[in-house]
Design an enzyme around this catalytic site. Sequence first.
Site, PDB file in Angstrom:
ATOM      1  N   TYR A 227      14.190   5.458  -9.430  1.00  0.00           N
ATOM      2  CA  TYR A 227      14.315   4.423  -8.412  1.00  0.00           C
ATOM      3  C   TYR A 227      12.998   4.319  -7.655  1.00  0.00           C
ATOM      4  O   TYR A 227      12.299   5.327  -7.466  1.00  0.00           O
ATOM      5  CB  TYR A 227      15.432   4.752  -7.424  1.00  0.00           C
ATOM      6  CG  TYR A 227      16.826   4.547  -7.959  1.00  0.00           C
ATOM      7  CD1 TYR A 227      17.488   3.342  -7.801  1.00  0.00           C
ATOM      8  CD2 TYR A 227      17.495   5.574  -8.622  1.00  0.00           C
ATOM      9  CE1 TYR A 227      18.774   3.147  -8.284  1.00  0.00           C
ATOM     10  CE2 TYR A 227      18.779   5.399  -9.110  1.00  0.00           C
ATOM     11  CZ  TYR A 227      19.410   4.182  -8.936  1.00  0.00           C
ATOM     12  OH  TYR A 227      20.677   4.003  -9.430  1.00  0.00           O
TER      13      TYR A 227
ATOM     14  N   ASP B 242      24.127  -1.585  -5.317  1.00  0.00           N
ATOM     15  CA  ASP B 242      24.776  -2.129  -4.130  1.00  0.00           C
ATOM     16  C   ASP B 242      24.251  -3.521  -3.795  1.00  0.00           C
ATOM     17  O   ASP B 242      23.252  -3.990  -4.356  1.00  0.00           O
ATOM     18  CB  ASP B 242      24.534  -1.206  -2.929  1.00  0.00           C
ATOM     19  CG  ASP B 242      25.235   0.136  -3.077  1.00  0.00           C
ATOM     20  OD1 ASP B 242      26.280   0.177  -3.749  1.00  0.00           O
ATOM     21  OD2 ASP B 242      24.727   1.126  -2.522  1.00  0.00           O
TER      22      ASP B 242
END
Length: 249
Positions: free
Chosen positions: A110, A52
């Site tokens: 992540y 994003d």
Amino acid sequence: MKTFKAHLSYLGTPFFGFVKVEDGPTVQEALEKAFTKVFGTYPKIQAASRTDRGVHALDQVIQFPLDHPIPPEDLRLALNTYLPHTIRIQSIAEVPSTFHPSLDPIGKEYRYQIDNHKEPNPFRLDQYWHFPYPIHLPLITQAIPHLIGTHDFASFTNKSASPHQTTIRTLHSIEVTSLAPNLLQISLYGDHFLYKMVRNLIGALAYIGSGKMDPDSLPQVLQAKSRPQAAITAPAHGLFLSRIDYLNL
């Protein structure tokens, strides 16, 4: 026609995510411009993750076809010459044509960084979430076992699944590391992740660590399968795509 896999890193701050959009600059657009500078055209680029706006990558993986005899290392150097300094291709290698960067991973990691000082440091604003409330790590440690394993994470995604999609995912590990006093890094490793799932989990863990949410409420939150039942969504700028694992690659 040969197929190549490239590993790249980028600072997500100036980009509107990876995938090309009309709203502003993207990583994909920058790559296409670099290819055009070198070859006069650009190939179809597939990425392992559609990061994003504002999200960073330590190791993003892309795949592209190319019909040109240029050696991979020369190609890497040529593309880096025309890429902005916020994007670097770390390596390029030829792979089987069947390789798909987003369908073939067996695991992804992540990392998320939190600045827990009372006042924000302007030099960390692009890569840390400034969360000024005291965080008690034992509360987060108490919460983690509720999230590890295979669960329906519908409460931790910002996008409703279509009838033929599943929100069941497997989270293998969550590790919390103190980088320095009041600086935290939370690493999450799983098979696949839903839209904004990592940032929503981080929001919940931050709320739990600060006493705003009961760690033992997580089973009920998961069972509710409702996004409003969970905590806030952590901002994008603290998130890093850090590792993607493939079988035999």
